[in-house]
Scaffold this motif. Structure first.
Motif, short mmCIF file in Angstrom:
data_model
loop_
_atom_site.label_atom_id
_atom_site.label_comp_id
_atom_site.label_asym_id
_atom_site.label_seq_id
_atom_site.Cartn_x
_atom_site.Cartn_y
_atom_site.Cartn_z
N GLY A 178 -23.71 14.39 83.11
CA GLY A 178 -24.66 13.38 82.65
C GLY A 178 -25.62 12.88 83.72
N VAL A 179 -26.23 13.81 84.43
CA VAL A 179 -27.20 13.41 85.47
C VAL A 179 -28.64 13.77 85.11
CG1 VAL A 179 -25.65 13.44 87.46
CG2 VAL A 179 -26.75 15.57 86.74
N ASP A 207 -23.78 11.21 78.20
CA ASP A 207 -24.54 9.97 78.34
C ASP A 207 -24.11 9.12 79.53
OD1 ASP A 207 -26.70 8.53 77.39
OD2 ASP A 207 -25.42 7.13 76.30
N THR A 208 -23.57 9.75 80.55
CA THR A 208 -23.03 9.02 81.69
C THR A 208 -24.03 8.05 82.31
OG1 THR A 208 -21.97 11.14 82.09
CG2 THR A 208 -21.57 9.39 83.71
N ARG A 209 -25.29 8.40 82.29
CA ARG A 209 -26.31 7.54 82.88
C ARG A 209 -27.37 7.10 81.85
NH1 ARG A 209 -23.97 10.78 86.14
NH2 ARG A 209 -23.18 10.00 88.13
N GLY A 210 -26.99 7.18 80.57
CA GLY A 210 -27.83 6.64 79.51
C GLY A 210 -28.99 7.52 79.05
N TYR A 239 -10.26 8.92 83.30
CA TYR A 239 -10.07 8.51 84.69
C TYR A 239 -11.23 7.68 85.20
CZ TYR A 239 -6.90 12.25 83.78
OH TYR A 239 -5.94 13.03 83.19
N ALA A 240 -12.25 7.51 84.36
CA ALA A 240 -13.41 6.73 84.78
C ALA A 240 -13.74 5.72 83.70
CB ALA A 240 -14.60 7.66 85.04
N PRO A 241 -13.10 4.54 83.76
CA PRO A 241 -13.35 3.55 82.72
C PRO A 241 -14.83 3.22 82.64
CG PRO A 241 -12.24 2.57 84.62
CD PRO A 241 -12.24 4.04 84.84
N GLY A 242 -15.33 3.13 81.41
CA GLY A 242 -16.74 2.81 81.26
C GLY A 242 -17.62 4.04 81.19
N SER A 244 -19.29 7.35 79.88
CA SER A 244 -19.69 7.66 78.52
C SER A 244 -19.48 9.13 78.22
CB SER A 244 -21.15 7.32 78.33
OG SER A 244 -21.29 5.94 78.37
N PRO A 286 -18.85 3.95 72.09
CA PRO A 286 -20.18 3.65 72.66
C PRO A 286 -21.38 3.79 71.72
CG PRO A 286 -19.25 5.65 73.64
CD PRO A 286 -18.20 5.09 72.75
#
Lengths: 306, 306
Positions: A178-179, A207-210, A239-242, A244, A286
């Motif tokens: 998601g970059v 969608d890690t960065r929207g 393993y990565a809360p929040g 996406s 989400p």
């Protein structure tokens, strides 16, 4: 107006990244709901070793017992020949294979060089086709690698060509971490489609960065009409809360229909499915459209109780 | 490369829609952090009656005691002449006024017809300018109204012309209820910029249905280089749990910088500000970039404790 094909990957790419393990009957209910909502391209599971992905340990039983609606195509991910054999003992329609563009990510994920992976995939693809299954390819880290950063576009084009040569009918280009940003997606896709037929490419955005929905929009503008998504936006890394997951099917459908495209998906029906999944998992999903739907429904319920 | 101007509206549009009421010292800390992160255009508060927006009841004290960094421009929203007088007793640099394109939304919000609102705003704007303040205009429901649905583009263009005529230097076009989709944004902006100079338009997108960042991207592609956003994506409506606020400044900055644009904003510094606000409010903020940052930071902390 374009007919956009949405490949619903929530039951595989979504669930494999969720902490909760859904029981068979809940998965069945979700899959049935997705089909009823009009989704016709479903990736239902993955035949990887259950040790790696316990969320999908029921792959055989799920694939063997799911009742498929008319007009729906199912697919399952396989990591190797052994996974393929397991998949071939189920009525799944299509096989999906995967590798990464970047050497380091591929080694971390598959424990092989890209070259050796392509050799292995050639065998898997040939066998799957011989047994009457179409094969889809996932190409990971196309827009960036967590270990190597930028990846080579030449390497991406080479691998795509190899995948098509071995008989893969479609390649899903993955922004695995998601970059990706929209102009990058535009440049990479414009460059790739000079060598690879656009109709054989799909977009797979996280969608890690929207930026997932924007990247999907740009892919569509370049002419890519097949897009992967997960109901509710499922798939935040456990393993990565929040973190996406995939672009949410609801948000994608809302945008596409608002743009005059046709998806064949009934948003209300789809939101009920996400609601069921979210309740079972006990977590907020989400997808923004789903959350707007939830808020509206709660307001209605409050009013009817007044 | 374009220099994109980000108007940070979190302290006003964000906070007025949050349930939590932040004490003055927390607001001050946040504003100072936003300036330190490189945000130079800040909307800091609103001089509406405290009964309507208790979250901003400290408007005078906040505006009077905030120490402004060099190169930073502050603005405050005023609903009428009375609000303007309050604002003029503070050192705030600019005044922002607002109205809606759709008659019903304007009446619900301001209790006046659009025509009467324009008359009142003419007076407010003249007085503000007379007292040496630039005036920014917010136009709401440009992309859809909760009561009327689609709104008239002719009406939008007419109101924009009126606002510019009375001396407003910039009009921020608001997708107030977050219904806009990218092709609609493109069509509306392309049409508007035939009559209104693009440099005098800004985009103000809410993420209720996940399309805010895509709409911002499209606005930029059309040539609009001023975009409003809230740190952390603040601004979910307190009456609609799960509803999303403005497009998140973090996500906007990530996308813009990834596209080669310059924003002047330090993402890490900005995330620390959102972290502070989120902790104080005791809630998860919607910005994806902020959440990815949080996840990375937690992983680092866990490692350093091993």
């Amino acid at each position: 107006m374009t007919m956009v094909t949405i490949v619903e990957v929530g039951l595989r790419d979504g669930l494999q990244n969720e902490e909760a393990i859904l029981p068979l009957e809940v998965k069945r209910e979700i899959a049935t709901g997705l089909m009823a909502a009009g989704l016709t391209e479903l990736e239902i599971t993955s035949f990887v070793h259950p040790r790696w992905i316990p969320q999908l340990a029921d792959a055989e039983e799920f694939a063997n017992t799911l009742s498929i609606s008319e007009g729906v195509t199912t697919r399952a991910l396989v990591p190797n020949r052994r996974g393929l054999e397991r998949a071939l003992h189920t009525p799944v329609d299509e096989i999906a294979v995967f590798l990464s563009v970047s050497e380091t990510h591929n080694r971390q994920n598959i424990n092989k060089s890209v070259k050796d992976t392509l050799l292995a995939l050639r065998e898997v693809t040939a066998e799957a086709k011989h047994r009457g299954k179409r094969v889809r390819g996932y190409l990971s880290t196309v827009f960036g690698c967590p270990f190597e950063g930028e990846v080579s576009l030449t390497q991406t084009a080479l691998i795509c060509t190899e995948l098509l040569k071995m008989g893969v009918y479609e390649i899903s280009l993955g922004d695995t971490i998601g970059v990706a940003t929209p102009r990058q997606v535009q440049e990479i896709l414009k460059s790739l489609t000079k060598e690879i037929p656009t109709a054989q490419l799909a977009g797979h955005f996280h969608d890690t960065r929207g930026t997932a929905l924007t990247n999907a929009y740009v892919a569509l503008e370049v002419g890519v009409t097949t897009l992967d998504s997960s109901f509710g936006g499922l798939g935040g890394c456990p393993y990565a809360p929040g973190a996406s997951g995939n672009v949410a099917t609801e948000d994608l459908v809302y945008m596409l229909e608002g743009m005059g495209e046709k998806t064949g998906v009934d948003l209300d029906a789809l939101c009920w499915v996400s609601d069921r999944a979210g309740r079972y998992m006990g977590k907020a999903l989400p997808s923004k459209v789903f959350n707007a739907w939830l808020a509206t429904r709660r307001l209605k319920e409050e009013k009817s109780h007044e």
